[in-house]
Design an enzyme around this catalytic site. Structure first.
Site, PDB file in Angstrom:
ATOM      1  N   CYS B  51     -36.508 -56.158 -55.566  1.00  0.00           N
ATOM      2  CA  CYS B  51     -36.429 -56.783 -56.899  1.00  0.00           C
ATOM      3  C   CYS B  51     -36.198 -55.730 -57.982  1.00  0.00           C
ATOM      4  O   CYS B  51     -35.464 -55.965 -58.940  1.00  0.00           O
ATOM      5  CB  CYS B  51     -37.705 -57.559 -57.207  1.00  0.00           C
ATOM      6  SG  CYS B  51     -38.010 -58.880 -56.029  1.00  0.00           S
ATOM      7  N   ARG B 128     -34.468 -65.420 -53.508  1.00  0.00           N
ATOM      8  CA  ARG B 128     -33.534 -64.887 -54.513  1.00  0.00           C
ATOM      9  C   ARG B 128     -32.464 -65.937 -54.793  1.00  0.00           C
ATOM     10  O   ARG B 128     -31.544 -66.096 -53.991  1.00  0.00           O
ATOM     11  CB  ARG B 128     -32.895 -63.596 -54.001  1.00  0.00           C
ATOM     12  CG  ARG B 128     -33.892 -62.540 -53.673  1.00  0.00           C
ATOM     13  CD  ARG B 128     -33.276 -61.264 -53.150  1.00  0.00           C
ATOM     14  NE  ARG B 128     -34.310 -60.469 -52.518  1.00  0.00           N
ATOM     15  CZ  ARG B 128     -35.228 -59.769 -53.189  1.00  0.00           C
ATOM     16  NH1 ARG B 128     -35.200 -59.721 -54.495  1.00  0.00           N
ATOM     17  NH2 ARG B 128     -36.167 -59.096 -52.552  1.00  0.00           N
TER      18      ARG B 128
END
Lengths: 75, 214
Positions: B51, B128
């Site tokens: 991330c 995601r």
């Protein structure tokens, strides 16, 4: 605590809030004009205006914003 | 009883569902973005390695997105304090400033609305996702990536370019298209149109596959 960029936790306008209020005082009464005057992106202007109305610094009628007496008092 | 989340997947072409959510830049509504393109994306969690690389990469393409009237809005099931601590850390340690807002979706309200939690991957973290929403609030692209695979920013930019090119010129874009490449002329839907198409001056391989330069 929900972050409010235009109104601080003590109920006073932040620097961004004051910039928005000043732009309204100087004649920018629509979100487009306020974005232009303050250089903020439109999403920030819309959310900021919502905060400033809820906090009693601005009022809105037909998509146009004006200062309340409280709003005038902080400038 | 175990909590069950039923992800609702909004579909391409539908209006993206309205929400109001706390973010690192105040409370935002989806409708605050009316008039600009929006990339709403989720990441599994703050202070995680993939991330962090993605956020740095999103920050890198943000100026290019802005040139395309496109905003970024991140999301994870973390608090605003966690988001703020993380982006401050990214700036301090990695030298990258994150200037777009991030939704703190602690109650999973927005992630449930968009089907961002895939329980077989994680019951608590969002996968995601990328939702590209146009200036009228219509969902134009949905991308889903697993927890372990970081996204490709050039592909996201390419999709924005492709969608904007399609809207402006009423054309389609072929495989591996990039801005400046020839585009596909929508195929005719009548025999008469097919007959005419090959004489219209396009670069046609056949009546149904014609290219043109913009």
């Amino acid at each position: 605590m929900i972050a409010m960029p235009c109104v601080s936790p003590d109920g006073k306008p932040t620097g961004t809030g004051l910039k928005t209020l000043t732009s309204v005082k100087e004649g920018a009464t629509t979100p487009d004009k306020i974005a232009e005057a303050t250089g903020q992106p439109m999403f920030r202007v819309r959310s900021g205006l919502r905060e400033l109305v809820n906090a009693g610094f601005l009022e809105e009628a037909d998509g146009k914003y004006s200062l309340t007496e409280t709003g005038k008092g902080v400038l | 009883m175990e909590e069950t989340l039923t992800p609702k997947l909004p579909l391409i072409g539908e209006k993206a569902p309205e929400f109001e959510a706390p973010t690192t830049q105040g409370t935002l509504k989806l409708s605050d973005y009316k008039g600009s393109w929006l990339i709403l994306f989720s990441h599994p969690a703050d202070f995680t390695p993939v991330c962090t690389t993605e956020f740095m990469a999103f920050a890198e393409i943000y100026p290019e997105l802005k040139k395309r009237n496109t905003e970024l809005l991140g999301l994870s099931v973390d608090s605003t304090s966690s988001h703020i601590a993380w982006i401050r850390n990214v700036e301090e340690k990695m030298g990258v400033k994150i200037t777009f807002p991030i939704i703190a979706d602690l109650n999973k309200e927005v992630s449930s609305l968009f089907g961002m939690i895939h329980p077989a991957q994680s019951k608590t973290e969002t996968v995601r996702t990328v939702f590209i929403i146009d200036p009228e609030g219509t969902l134009r692209t949905i991308l889903y990536y697993p927890l372990t695979t970081g996204r490709n920013m050039q592909e996201i930019l390419r999709i924005i370019d492709a969608l904007q090119t399609t809207d402006k010129h009423h054309v389609a874009t072929p495989a591996n298209w990039n801005k400046g490449d020839p585009v596909v002329v929508p195929p005719p839907y009548t025999a008469e149109g097919a007959e005419a198409r090959v004489k219209e001056g396009y670069d046609c391989k056949d009546w149904y596959l014609c290219f043109k330069k913009l």
